[in-house]
Every structure is written in structure tokens, then in C-alpha cells.
Design a protein around this motif. Structure first.
Motif, PDB file in Angstrom:
ATOM      1  N   ARG A 241       0.843  -1.193   0.000  1.00 49.19           N
ATOM      2  CA  ARG A 241       0.000   0.000   0.000  1.00 49.19           C
ATOM      3  C   ARG A 241       0.878   1.242   0.000  1.00 49.19           C
ATOM      4  O   ARG A 241       2.107   1.153   0.123  1.00 49.19           O
ATOM      5  N   GLU A 242       0.236   2.403  -0.117  1.00 46.22           N
ATOM      6  CA  GLU A 242       0.978   3.668  -0.160  1.00 46.22           C
ATOM      7  C   GLU A 242       1.849   3.851   1.078  1.00 46.22           C
ATOM      8  O   GLU A 242       2.945   4.398   1.010  1.00 46.22           O
ATOM      9  N   ASP A 243       1.334   3.401   2.245  1.00 46.16           N
ATOM     10  CA  ASP A 243       2.060   3.614   3.503  1.00 46.16           C
ATOM     11  C   ASP A 243       2.903   2.408   3.907  1.00 46.16           C
ATOM     12  O   ASP A 243       3.314   2.288   5.059  1.00 46.16           O
ATOM     13  N   GLY A 244       3.147   1.485   2.978  1.00 41.33           N
ATOM     14  CA  GLY A 244       4.021   0.351   3.269  1.00 41.33           C
ATOM     15  C   GLY A 244       3.335  -0.992   3.101  1.00 41.33           C
ATOM     16  O   GLY A 244       2.230  -1.086   2.559  1.00 41.33           O
ATOM     17  N   GLU A 245       3.993  -2.048   3.580  1.00 43.69           N
ATOM     18  CA  GLU A 245       3.468  -3.409   3.463  1.00 43.69           C
ATOM     19  C   GLU A 245       2.428  -3.672   4.554  1.00 43.69           C
ATOM     20  O   GLU A 245       2.615  -3.285   5.705  1.00 43.69           O
ATOM     21  N   GLN A 246       1.340  -4.333   4.176  1.00 47.56           N
ATOM     22  CA  GLN A 246       0.320  -4.725   5.150  1.00 47.56           C
ATOM     23  C   GLN A 246       0.216  -6.246   5.159  1.00 47.56           C
ATOM     24  O   GLN A 246      -0.059  -6.864   4.131  1.00 47.56           O
ATOM     25  N   GLN A 247       0.442  -6.840   6.325  1.00 54.21           N
ATOM     26  CA  GLN A 247       0.335  -8.288   6.457  1.00 54.21           C
ATOM     27  C   GLN A 247      -1.139  -8.692   6.515  1.00 54.21           C
ATOM     28  O   GLN A 247      -1.934  -8.072   7.222  1.00 54.21           O
ATOM     29  N   VAL A 248      -1.502  -9.712   5.755  1.00 58.74           N
ATOM     30  CA  VAL A 248      -2.877 -10.226   5.758  1.00 58.74           C
ATOM     31  C   VAL A 248      -2.835 -11.603   6.408  1.00 58.74           C
ATOM     32  O   VAL A 248      -2.254 -12.540   5.858  1.00 58.74           O
ATOM     33  N   GLU A 249      -3.437 -11.715   7.589  1.00 54.85           N
ATOM     34  CA  GLU A 249      -3.296 -12.942   8.378  1.00 54.85           C
ATOM     35  C   GLU A 249      -4.513 -13.852   8.312  1.00 54.85           C
ATOM     36  O   GLU A 249      -4.444 -15.004   8.731  1.00 54.85           O
ATOM     37  N   SER A 250      -5.638 -13.339   7.822  1.00 50.59           N
ATOM     38  CA  SER A 250      -6.837 -14.186   7.762  1.00 50.59           C
ATOM     39  C   SER A 250      -7.684 -13.792   6.560  1.00 50.59           C
ATOM     40  O   SER A 250      -7.566 -12.683   6.031  1.00 50.59           O
ATOM     41  N   MET A 251      -8.531 -14.723   6.152  1.00 49.85           N
ATOM     42  CA  MET A 251      -9.404 -14.465   5.012  1.00 49.85           C
ATOM     43  C   MET A 251     -10.428 -13.387   5.370  1.00 49.85           C
ATOM     44  O   MET A 251     -10.904 -13.323   6.500  1.00 49.85           O
ATOM     45  N   SER A 252     -10.746 -12.561   4.394  1.00 46.81           N
ATOM     46  CA  SER A 252     -11.656 -11.438   4.622  1.00 46.81           C
ATOM     47  C   SER A 252     -13.106 -11.860   4.396  1.00 46.81           C
ATOM     48  O   SER A 252     -13.453 -12.317   3.300  1.00 46.81           O
ATOM     49  N   PRO A 253     -13.976 -11.697   5.405  1.00 48.81           N
ATOM     50  CA  PRO A 253     -15.398 -12.018   5.186  1.00 48.81           C
ATOM     51  C   PRO A 253     -16.039 -11.109   4.138  1.00 48.81           C
ATOM     52  O   PRO A 253     -16.965 -11.513   3.438  1.00 48.81           O
ATOM     53  N   ILE A 254     -15.524  -9.872   4.020  1.00 50.73           N
ATOM     54  CA  ILE A 254     -16.064  -8.955   3.008  1.00 50.73           C
ATOM     55  C   ILE A 254     -15.732  -9.456   1.609  1.00 50.73           C
ATOM     56  O   ILE A 254     -16.584  -9.479   0.717  1.00 50.73           O
ATOM     57  N   VAL A 255     -14.480  -9.889   1.410  1.00 45.37           N
ATOM     58  CA  VAL A 255     -14.091 -10.422   0.097  1.00 45.37           C
ATOM     59  C   VAL A 255     -14.861 -11.706  -0.202  1.00 45.37           C
ATOM     60  O   VAL A 255     -15.313 -11.926  -1.336  1.00 45.37           O
ATOM     61  N   ALA A 256     -15.033 -12.562   0.819  1.00 44.40           N
ATOM     62  CA  ALA A 256     -15.802 -13.800   0.625  1.00 44.40           C
ATOM     63  C   ALA A 256     -17.223 -13.472   0.164  1.00 44.40           C
ATOM     64  O   ALA A 256     -17.761 -14.112  -0.755  1.00 44.40           O
ATOM     65  N   SER A 257     -17.819 -12.459   0.795  1.00 42.49           N
ATOM     66  CA  SER A 257     -19.164 -12.034   0.385  1.00 42.49           C
ATOM     67  C   SER A 257     -19.149 -11.506  -1.041  1.00 42.49           C
ATOM     68  O   SER A 257     -20.034 -11.811  -1.851  1.00 42.49           O
ATOM     69  N   GLY A 258     -18.124 -10.712  -1.355  1.00 37.17           N
ATOM     70  CA  GLY A 258     -18.023 -10.134  -2.694  1.00 37.17           C
ATOM     71  C   GLY A 258     -17.902 -11.190  -3.773  1.00 37.17           C
ATOM     72  O   GLY A 258     -18.522 -11.086  -4.840  1.00 37.17           O
ATOM     73  N   LEU A 259     -17.110 -12.229  -3.506  1.00 39.07           N
ATOM     74  CA  LEU A 259     -16.955 -13.311  -4.485  1.00 39.07           C
ATOM     75  C   LEU A 259     -18.264 -14.076  -4.668  1.00 39.07           C
ATOM     76  O   LEU A 259     -18.608 -14.492  -5.781  1.00 39.07           O
ATOM     77  N   ASN A 260     -19.004 -14.237  -3.577  1.00 35.29           N
ATOM     78  CA  ASN A 260     -20.308 -14.905  -3.681  1.00 35.29           C
ATOM     79  C   ASN A 260     -21.285 -14.060  -4.497  1.00 35.29           C
ATOM     80  O   ASN A 260     -22.072 -14.584  -5.298  1.00 35.29           O
TER      81      ASN A 260
END
Length: 533
Positions: free
Chosen positions: A428-447
Motif C-alpha cells: 500500500r501507499e504507507d508500506g506493506e500490510q500483512q494479511v493474516e486471515s481471510m476477509s469475510p467482506i471479500v468472501a461475500s463479494g466473491l459470492n
């Protein structure tokens, strides 16, 4: 014993939070048991907690009608149609019934006819016909005349324009013109509808058609001048404005139109001449007219008269923002006026709307130019492919700063679906962001994407853009995604509206949801589109 006391002291009392849906279901149970007063209290609570849900309003209105509170019932139904911008046809029938019970037969006839026009195959058409027969029997009157039907049809089309349903308005107006080829008001509104849809050649064509058949049509001449100016045809606009200075209309409506048009072109003396000439007509109780008149007075140096008009407008519209703004600016010596002030909105609202429109266009163009549609489709095709090459491609995508933030979240989600222990980071603009778990929002979006595909929607630039905007909106309000089917239907509806158009009823039936549920989710998406980054 000490352990028990210690355990008791560590207990926490968690409040039981209820939303409007809980009270709505309790209201339904009470309603089914014929306990109408209890049902009314539950529905009122549901409306209070979730004021954006039109279904709650409709059920409350139904209960109030059964309790004999017809006037209050109509207030809630009118709020659904006007304030909430929902076009739920049944509301017109329920309002007709309420008016009939109150003995207001003219209003009942109008709303029953509106219902049958909007939903000719609707559930209550037979009841509406019976109601009309009863009204005619009670009053000894005849059904609506052709002229009255024409007025109702035109008001219906104007309502569609005001609600932003331009494709529907275009069809309604074209139908009116076919039946009444000399009804010039419908032509003028059709021209405006084409112009709002950026169908400029069609808009000019309709106005020229009017002027060929009715050369002195003042509304068409005024609209043509404004269209020319907005399209950059300045000389043609100026010539028309000069010719309008020789016009001397008699009818107050024509004087109002001419005065406001002159105001738009900064011809304030002419604007004041015609607007002031009708200040003893019925417009005197119209705050928009009083504002236009005040602007023309202020622009021509008659400040006291301007202040009087704005004060009167404030009395008529005490909750409005326009008159207080102009009064404050004028009294503090900060006010200057131009043609853009001949609108019943405060200047910062106009600028904000322009900023929102520009920001919306920029965001859409960014999506189209960035080929986000292709990337989104490609990402969904990569789902479940655990090959090493696929994993490396997804990781590389997450590490590219220039990629859309939502699409990078999708890529990260797909990686964690393959292996929840996999180290994943997004640049991201302010550096690296670690993603440690699946996103429920993304899961909803894919559905939601899957539901769109299942119902035949094409994942094109429009759908991709609306899906991305919805995902961004869900970051601050994840409850938006709680009904995946309704959100998918709303995205499909708004996308089609930008192209060939589709009715809310058609889309609701396609996705197997109610029209009111679809309408409420459309409003969520539209609010998201109005955001300014």
C-alpha cells in the motif's frame, strides 16, 4: 465459596442488541394474531431503528389503516414514494383505499388510476377496479376524462425524472406523445430526459420537432437556448436569448419560465421584469419562485426586496437551507449572485454535486482504463488453482502498488483460501500490510459475483465498477452485504440502467426477491456512488 464469588465478580453483562428486523418479525406475529395496537408499536420501533427499509414503512401503514388512522397511514406511504425514492406500486393502491375511507374520492380515484397504470398486471388490479366503480357510484361521477388521464400520466413521467428513472420516464413520455401528438409539455420533458442521458442529438431533435409543429413554443425556445449554452454553442445560444427579449408572454407559467431562463444567462433586468410580474399569482407560496425573484432583485440592486422574498421563503419552508444561507450572506455583505444562483439549492450543494459527478466519472474511467474487468475475471478463474505458478502470480499481484486495492485484497484472500498459514502481504501507499486471515467482506463479494453470473449478468466495465464501489462501501458498513442476492440484483439493475434499462420488478423476479428489498439495496449503492474521495 470464594471461587464462586470471584467468578460472579468477573461476570460481564452484555447488552442484547436488536435491530429493526427483530421488531418487524414481532410485529408480524402480533398482526397475525390481530393484536393491531401491539403490532403498531413493534412496527414503529422497526421503522425507528431501520429508517431505510421501505418494507417496514409499508407494513406500519397497513396496520395504521386497519386501526382507522388513514391519514397517518398515507403519510408513511407517501414517505416511501417521495422521500425514500421507492416506486412500489402497491403504495398507490393502499393510498387510494385510505383516501376513499376518508371520503376524499377525487384523490382516491387519482391514486387508484396511478396504481393500474404503473402495474397493469398487479395483485390488486381487480380491487382497484372495484374501488373505482364504488367511487363512481358514491359520487355519481364518470371515470377520469382523457384530459385528467393525460395529467396523471404526465405527472407520473415527471416523478420518474425526479427519481432518476430516466429510461422509464423516456418510455412514459414517448407513450404519451404517441397517444397525444400535440401535448407539447411531454415533448419538452422528453427532450430534457434525452439531455440528462447525454443523448444530445436526440434532445435537440425533439425540440426542433416541437418548433416545426408549434413555432412559438416558449418552453422549447428556452430549453434550446440552455442546451446550446451547455453544449458550447455560445453564439447560437446568444442569438436565441436576444430573440427571447422580444417575446411578451401572457400566461404566468410562461413568464416564470422566461424569467428563470434570463436569470440563467445573467440577464437579470429581464429576469426581474418577468418574475416580478407574477408575484401576485399562486407562485407567491412557492419558496423556489421566491428565491428566484429574490436573486433577480438582489442582482438589480433592490436588496431590501430581495431580503423580504428570502424571509418569506424561509417562513414557507422553515426546514430548508436555501433562504437562511442567502439571508446570512446578504446581511453580512458577502453575497454576490450570478446565473447559477437561479436554482433552489445553496451554492456549496451545487459545487458538491458537481464534485461528486466529476469524481464518479473519474473513478469509472480509472476502472475502465485500468482493465479492472479483465483482472477481476482472471482472478476469479484462478480461484482454487494451487499450482506454484498461480501462487507466485497472485503474490506478485499483491505486491504491485498500482493495482486496485480491492483486487489486491481478493488476490490475498485467494492465497489464504489455498493455505491459511501462508504469509501474505499487500503493498500500500504507507508500506506493506500483512494479511493474516481471510476477509469475510471479500468472501461475500466473491459470492455476489457468482450470483451475478448465475443470473446471466455480464461482468463488464459497469458491473465491475459497481462491484468495486460496493466493496469499498462495505469496508465502513459491512451490513450492506448481509443479503448477497439483493446486492447482486441491485448491481445488475444499476448496470442495466446505464445501458438499455430494466424495471425493478423484472430484476426482482429474476433474482427471486421482493421489489422493496431490491429498491432498498439500490439506494445503498447509489449513496456509495455519491461519495467523494
Amino acid at each position: 465459596m470464594k471461587k464462586e464469588k470471584h467468578a460472579e465478580s468477573d461476570m460481564r453483562i452484555l447488552p442484547f442488541m436488536q435491530d429493526g428486523t427483530d421488531y418487524f418479525h414481532r410485529g408480524i406475529k402480533a398482526y397475525q394474531k390481530k393484536d393491531l395496537n401491539k403490532a403498531k408499536r413493534f412496527f414503529e420501533r422497526a421503522v425507528y431503528l431501520q429508517p431505510e427499509e421501505p418494507t417496514f414503512y409499508c407494513q406500519l401503514a397497513t396496520t395504521l389503516a386497519e386501526l382507522g388512522e388513514y391519514d397517518r397511514s398515507n403519510l408513511y406511504l407517501d414517505q416511501v414514494l417521495e422521500t425514500m425514492g421507492q416506486d412500489i406500486s402497491e403504495c398507490y393502491f393502499f393510498m387510494a383505499n385510505n383516501y376513499a375511507h376518508m371520503g376524499m374520492f377525487a384523490e382516491a380515484e387519482t391514486y387508484a388510476s396511478l396504481y393500474m397504470r404503473k402495474d397493469p398486471d398487479g395483485e390488486f388490479v381487480d380491487d382497484a377496479l372495484e374501488l373505482l366503480d364504488l367511487i363512481h357510484f358514491e359520487t355519481g361521477s364518470e371515470p377520469l376524462t382523457e384530459e385528467e388521464e393525460l395529467i396523471v400520466g404526465h405527472e407520473e413521467a415527471r416523478s420518474s425524472i425526479e427519481n432518476g428513472d430516466l429510461a422509464e420516464a423516456k418510455g412514459q413520455l414517448a407513450d404519451l406523445i404517441r397517444k397525444h401528438p400535440s401535448f407539447w409539455a411531454a415533448y419538452n420533458n422528453l427532450a430534457l430526459t434525452h439531455f440528462y442521458l447525454k443523448e444530445y442529438d436526440e434532445a435537440l431533435g425533439v425540440l426542433n420537432q416541437i418548433l416545426e409543429k408549434n413555432p412559438g413554443n416558449l418552453n422549447a425556445l428556452c430549453n434550446l437556448a440552455i442546451f446550446y449554452e451547455q453544449l458550447g454553442r455560445i453564439d447560437e445560444a446568444a442569438q436565441l436569448v436576444e430573440s427571447l427579449k422580444k417575446v411578451f408572454p401572457i400566461h404566468p407559467d410562461h413568464r416564470y419560465k422566461l424569467g428563470s431562463t434570463f436569470g440563467y444567462f445573467n440577464e437579470h433586468d429581464y429576469a426581474n421584469r418577468w418574475l416580478a410580474s407574477i408575484n401576485k399569482h399562486y407562485y407567491l407560496n412557492d419558496p423556489a419562485y421566491l428565491h428566484f425573484l429574490a436573486v433577480s432583485y438582489f442582482a438589480t440592486g433592490k436588496q431590501e426586496r430581495a431580503l423580504n422574498c428570502w424571509s418569506k421563503a424561509q417562513e414557507i419552508d422553515p426546514d430548508g437551507q436555501v433562504a437562511p444561507y442567502y439571508l446570512k450572506q446578504a446581511r453580512e455583505g458577502l453575497l454576490t449572485v450570478t446565473g447559477t444562483d437561479y436554482q433552489y439549492r445553496v451554492p456549496w450543494m451545487v459545487k458538491q454535486e458537481m464534485a461528486q459527478k466529476g469524481d464518479f466519472v473519474q473513478r469509472f474511467n480509472n476502472v475502465a482504463r485500468g482493465l479492472q474487468k479483465n483482472k477481476l475475471v482472471h482472478l476469479t478463474l484462478m480461484r482454487g488453482n494451487n499450482s506454484e505458478e498461480n501462487i507466485e502470480m497472485l503474490k506478485a499481484f499483491c505486491g504491485r502498488l498500482e493495482e486496485h486495492s480491492v483486487l489486491k485484497e481478493v488476490a490475498a484472500h485467494l492465497l489464504l483460501e489455498m493455505d491459511p498459514e501462508m504469509p501474505v502481504s499487500i503493498k500500500r501507499e504507507d508500506g506493506e500490510q500483512q494479511v493474516e486471515s481471510m476477509s469475510p467482506i471479500v468472501a461475500s463479494g466473491l459470492n455476489i459475483l457468482s450470483i451475478l453470473k448465475e443470473n446471466g449478468a455480464s461482468i463488464d466495465d459497469d458491473v465491475t465498477f459497481l462491484w468495486l464501489e460496493t466493496m469499498i462501501l462495505a469496508r465502513s458498513d459491512s451490513s450492506l452485504l448481509r443479503n448477497h442476492t439483493a446486492i447482486a440484483a441491485a448491481i445488475d439493475y444499476v448496470a442495466r440502467k446505464r445501458k438499455d434499462g430494466a424495471s425493478q420488478r423484472q430484476i426482482a423476479e429474476l433474482y427471486g426477491i421482493t421489489v422493496s428489498m431490491l429498491a432498498s439495496r439500490i439506494q445503498f449503492i447509489k449513496r456509495g456512488l455519491e461519495r467523494v474521495d
